[in-house]
Enzyme design. Structure first.
Site, PDB file in Angstrom:
ATOM      1  N   LYS A  15      33.213  38.372  38.389  1.00  0.00           N
ATOM      2  CA  LYS A  15      32.425  39.194  39.334  1.00  0.00           C
ATOM      3  C   LYS A  15      32.978  40.614  39.445  1.00  0.00           C
ATOM      4  CE  LYS A  15      33.385  36.597  42.924  1.00  0.00           C
ATOM      5  NZ  LYS A  15      34.329  35.636  42.327  1.00  0.00           N
ATOM      6  N   ARG A  90      30.662  34.490  51.789  1.00  0.00           N
ATOM      7  CA  ARG A  90      31.353  33.344  51.183  1.00  0.00           C
ATOM      8  C   ARG A  90      31.166  32.063  51.970  1.00  0.00           C
ATOM      9  NH1 ARG A  90      36.368  34.637  47.687  1.00  0.00           N
ATOM     10  NH2 ARG A  90      36.042  36.841  47.479  1.00  0.00           N
ATOM     11  N   ARG A 132      45.727  37.687  34.763  1.00  0.00           N
ATOM     12  CA  ARG A 132      45.085  38.910  35.272  1.00  0.00           C
ATOM     13  C   ARG A 132      46.131  39.947  35.701  1.00  0.00           C
ATOM     14  NH1 ARG A 132      40.556  38.257  39.534  1.00  0.00           N
ATOM     15  NH2 ARG A 132      42.072  36.774  40.359  1.00  0.00           N
ATOM     16  N   ARG A 165      48.204  40.230  41.361  1.00  0.00           N
ATOM     17  CA  ARG A 165      47.845  39.884  42.741  1.00  0.00           C
ATOM     18  C   ARG A 165      48.732  38.744  43.262  1.00  0.00           C
ATOM     19  NH1 ARG A 165      41.398  39.238  42.797  1.00  0.00           N
ATOM     20  NH2 ARG A 165      42.005  37.477  44.110  1.00  0.00           N
ATOM     21  N   ARG A 176      42.145  28.139  46.233  1.00  0.00           N
ATOM     22  CA  ARG A 176      40.962  29.021  46.272  1.00  0.00           C
ATOM     23  C   ARG A 176      39.742  28.292  45.706  1.00  0.00           C
ATOM     24  NH1 ARG A 176      43.573  33.762  43.124  1.00  0.00           N
ATOM     25  NH2 ARG A 176      41.456  34.513  42.842  1.00  0.00           N
TER      26      ARG A 176
HETATM   27  P1  AP5 Z   1      37.585  39.144  37.594  1.00  0.00           P
HETATM   28  O1  AP5 Z   1      36.485  40.039  37.177  1.00  0.00           O
HETATM   29  O2  AP5 Z   1      38.766  39.717  38.294  1.00  0.00           O
HETATM   30  O3  AP5 Z   1      36.994  37.885  38.365  1.00  0.00           O
HETATM   31  P2  AP5 Z   1      36.456  37.707  39.875  1.00  0.00           P
HETATM   32  O4  AP5 Z   1      35.269  36.827  39.773  1.00  0.00           O
HETATM   33  O5  AP5 Z   1      36.296  39.046  40.516  1.00  0.00           O
HETATM   34  O6  AP5 Z   1      37.657  36.905  40.459  1.00  0.00           O
HETATM   35  P3  AP5 Z   1      38.497  36.993  41.815  1.00  0.00           P
HETATM   36  O7  AP5 Z   1      39.686  36.099  41.578  1.00  0.00           O
HETATM   37  O8  AP5 Z   1      38.791  38.427  42.185  1.00  0.00           O
HETATM   38  O9  AP5 Z   1      37.568  36.394  42.834  1.00  0.00           O
HETATM   39  P4  AP5 Z   1      37.987  35.795  44.146  1.00  0.00           P
HETATM   40  O10 AP5 Z   1      36.688  35.586  44.772  1.00  0.00           O
HETATM   41  O11 AP5 Z   1      38.873  34.604  44.055  1.00  0.00           O
HETATM   42  O12 AP5 Z   1      38.956  36.912  44.799  1.00  0.00           O
HETATM   43  P5  AP5 Z   1      38.725  38.064  45.872  1.00  0.00           P
HETATM   44  O13 AP5 Z   1      39.577  39.192  45.525  1.00  0.00           O
HETATM   45  O14 AP5 Z   1      37.271  38.312  46.055  1.00  0.00           O
HETATM   46  O15 AP5 Z   1      38.086  38.404  36.256  1.00  0.00           O
HETATM   47  C1  AP5 Z   1      39.179  37.499  36.291  1.00  0.00           C
HETATM   48  C2  AP5 Z   1      40.039  37.730  35.028  1.00  0.00           C
HETATM   49  O16 AP5 Z   1      39.274  37.344  33.876  1.00  0.00           O
HETATM   50  C3  AP5 Z   1      40.440  39.189  34.788  1.00  0.00           C
HETATM   51  O17 AP5 Z   1      41.724  39.236  34.250  1.00  0.00           O
HETATM   52  C4  AP5 Z   1      39.392  39.711  33.771  1.00  0.00           C
HETATM   53  O18 AP5 Z   1      39.925  40.731  32.926  1.00  0.00           O
HETATM   54  C5  AP5 Z   1      39.064  38.454  32.987  1.00  0.00           C
HETATM   55  N1  AP5 Z   1      37.663  38.382  32.559  1.00  0.00           N
HETATM   56  C6  AP5 Z   1      36.550  38.798  33.240  1.00  0.00           C
HETATM   57  N2  AP5 Z   1      35.441  38.524  32.544  1.00  0.00           N
HETATM   58  C7  AP5 Z   1      35.849  37.902  31.400  1.00  0.00           C
HETATM   59  C8  AP5 Z   1      35.156  37.360  30.268  1.00  0.00           C
HETATM   60  N3  AP5 Z   1      33.813  37.392  30.168  1.00  0.00           N
HETATM   61  N4  AP5 Z   1      35.903  36.774  29.292  1.00  0.00           N
HETATM   62  C9  AP5 Z   1      37.261  36.727  29.386  1.00  0.00           C
HETATM   63  N5  AP5 Z   1      37.964  37.232  30.418  1.00  0.00           N
HETATM   64  C10 AP5 Z   1      37.262  37.805  31.423  1.00  0.00           C
HETATM   65  O19 AP5 Z   1      39.232  37.370  47.212  1.00  0.00           O
HETATM   66  C11 AP5 Z   1      40.610  37.084  47.398  1.00  0.00           C
HETATM   67  C12 AP5 Z   1      40.823  36.417  48.748  1.00  0.00           C
HETATM   68  O20 AP5 Z   1      40.421  37.314  49.817  1.00  0.00           O
HETATM   69  C13 AP5 Z   1      40.016  35.134  49.010  1.00  0.00           C
HETATM   70  O21 AP5 Z   1      40.676  34.004  48.470  1.00  0.00           O
HETATM   71  C14 AP5 Z   1      39.959  35.112  50.547  1.00  0.00           C
HETATM   72  O22 AP5 Z   1      41.158  34.658  51.087  1.00  0.00           O
HETATM   73  C15 AP5 Z   1      39.817  36.599  50.899  1.00  0.00           C
HETATM   74  N6  AP5 Z   1      38.394  36.995  51.021  1.00  0.00           N
HETATM   75  C16 AP5 Z   1      37.701  37.792  50.170  1.00  0.00           C
HETATM   76  N7  AP5 Z   1      36.422  37.928  50.584  1.00  0.00           N
HETATM   77  C17 AP5 Z   1      36.301  37.204  51.730  1.00  0.00           C
HETATM   78  C18 AP5 Z   1      35.227  36.926  52.614  1.00  0.00           C
HETATM   79  N8  AP5 Z   1      33.992  37.394  52.402  1.00  0.00           N
HETATM   80  N9  AP5 Z   1      35.490  36.128  53.672  1.00  0.00           N
HETATM   81  C19 AP5 Z   1      36.707  35.623  53.908  1.00  0.00           C
HETATM   82  N10 AP5 Z   1      37.777  35.820  53.097  1.00  0.00           N
HETATM   83  C20 AP5 Z   1      37.576  36.620  52.020  1.00  0.00           C
END
Ligand code: AP5
Length: 219
Positions: A15, A90, A132, A165, A176
């Site tokens: 994403k 979420r 990552r 991270r 997660r």
């Molecule tokens: P990446 O693009 O970083 O993936 P992502 O889907 O953005 O993954 P996240 O881990 O950031 O999502 P998340 O929802 O767990 O974390 P968030 O920061 O939102 O890609 C991942 C890796 O794969 C990278 O290294 C990339 O280079 C590689 N890649 C990408 N595409 C690829 C492909 N096609 N092929 C190969 N490799 C590829 O949230 C973190 C925490 O914050 C949550 O756990 C929660 O505690 C809190 N939080 C966030 N939002 C909320 C909310 N709305 N409410 C409550 N808590 C929240």
């Protein structure tokens, strides 16, 4: 017409990678709740301290804390033509809150709302998470295996040291995923029932997924 785009999918489905590119392509703000919360943690604010205690356990941060941040962002002038919202909502509770925020901001204006779901085989995801790296300045996302930086450990754009991270350990990642399946996955059906769900195949290379995403966004 204003375009409101939200993104659903499990941790590391891509994403952040795709929405970073999409925000440049559309010239819309990229609102990413994970990064916003990590910025609060880095600044050691009260909100950041609360957020950290949940993020470190792989749990969702309390709904009101995230809702306040999102409400302010979506009402700001730079979202008037549209936004790319990554990581929110979420849970069903957050989705209802988003409906209320949008109703207040948009009033009677006509908008196009799409919930774009990244459908992916989950066995590849832990490997992506533990490899990552990201840039602490511009937020560019890298991967030691799948998207390496040109100079190892340095951002291609900013030339600063890349960081890992704190929640990208295998142990926290497993939590997660549990949180995702319990609280976030039900949103797929929620948006399907509203007739605004667009599913894309998120398997394959970054370029392959990008082409599929553009087809949905430009449809
Ligand atoms: P990446 O693009 O970083 O993936 P992502 O889907 O953005 O993954 P996240 O881990 O950031 O999502 P998340 O929802 O767990 O974390 P968030 O920061 O939102 O890609 C991942 C890796 O794969 C990278 O290294 C990339 O280079 C590689 N890649 C990408 N595409 C690829 C492909 N096609 N092929 C190969 N490799 C590829 O949230 C973190 C925490 O914050 C949550 O756990 C929660 O505690 C809190 N939080 C966030 N939002 C909320 C909310 N709305 N409410 C409550 N808590 C929240």
């Amino acid at each position: 017409m204003k375009k409101e785009l939200i993104f659903l999918g499990p941790p590391a489905c891509g994403k952040g990678t795709q929405t970073n590119m999409l925000s440049d392509y559309l010239n819309f703000p990229h609102i990413d709740t994970g990064s916003l919360l990590r910025a609060e943690i880095a600044k050691e604010t009260e909100e950041g301290k609360i957020a950290k205690s949940f993020i470190d356990k792989g749990q969702l941060v309390p709904v009101d804390l995230v809702g306040t941040i999102i409400g302010k962002k979506l009402a700001s002038a730079d979202c008037k033509n549209g936004y790319v919202l990554d990581g929110y909502p979420r849970s069903i509770e957050q989705a209802k809150m988003l409906d209320d925020i949008n109703a207040k901001v948009d009033g009677e204006d006509k908008v196009s709302f799409k919930a774009i779901y990244f459908d992916i085989d989950t066995e590849v995801l832990i490997d992506r998470i533990v490899n990552r790296k990201s840039c602490p300045v511009c937020g560019e996302i890298y991967n030691k295996k799948y998207k390496p930086a040109k100079v190892s450990g340095k951002c291609d754009k900013c030339n600063v040291d890349l960081v890992t991270r704190a929640d990208d350990t295998e142990e926290i990642a497993k939590k997660r995923f549990e949180t995702y399946y319990e609280q976030t996955a039900p949103l797929v059906e929620f948006y399907e029932n509203k007739g605004v769900l667009y599913k894309i195949d998120a398997n394959g290379t970054i370029d392959e997924v990008w082409k599929r995403l553009l087809e949905v966004v430009n449809a």
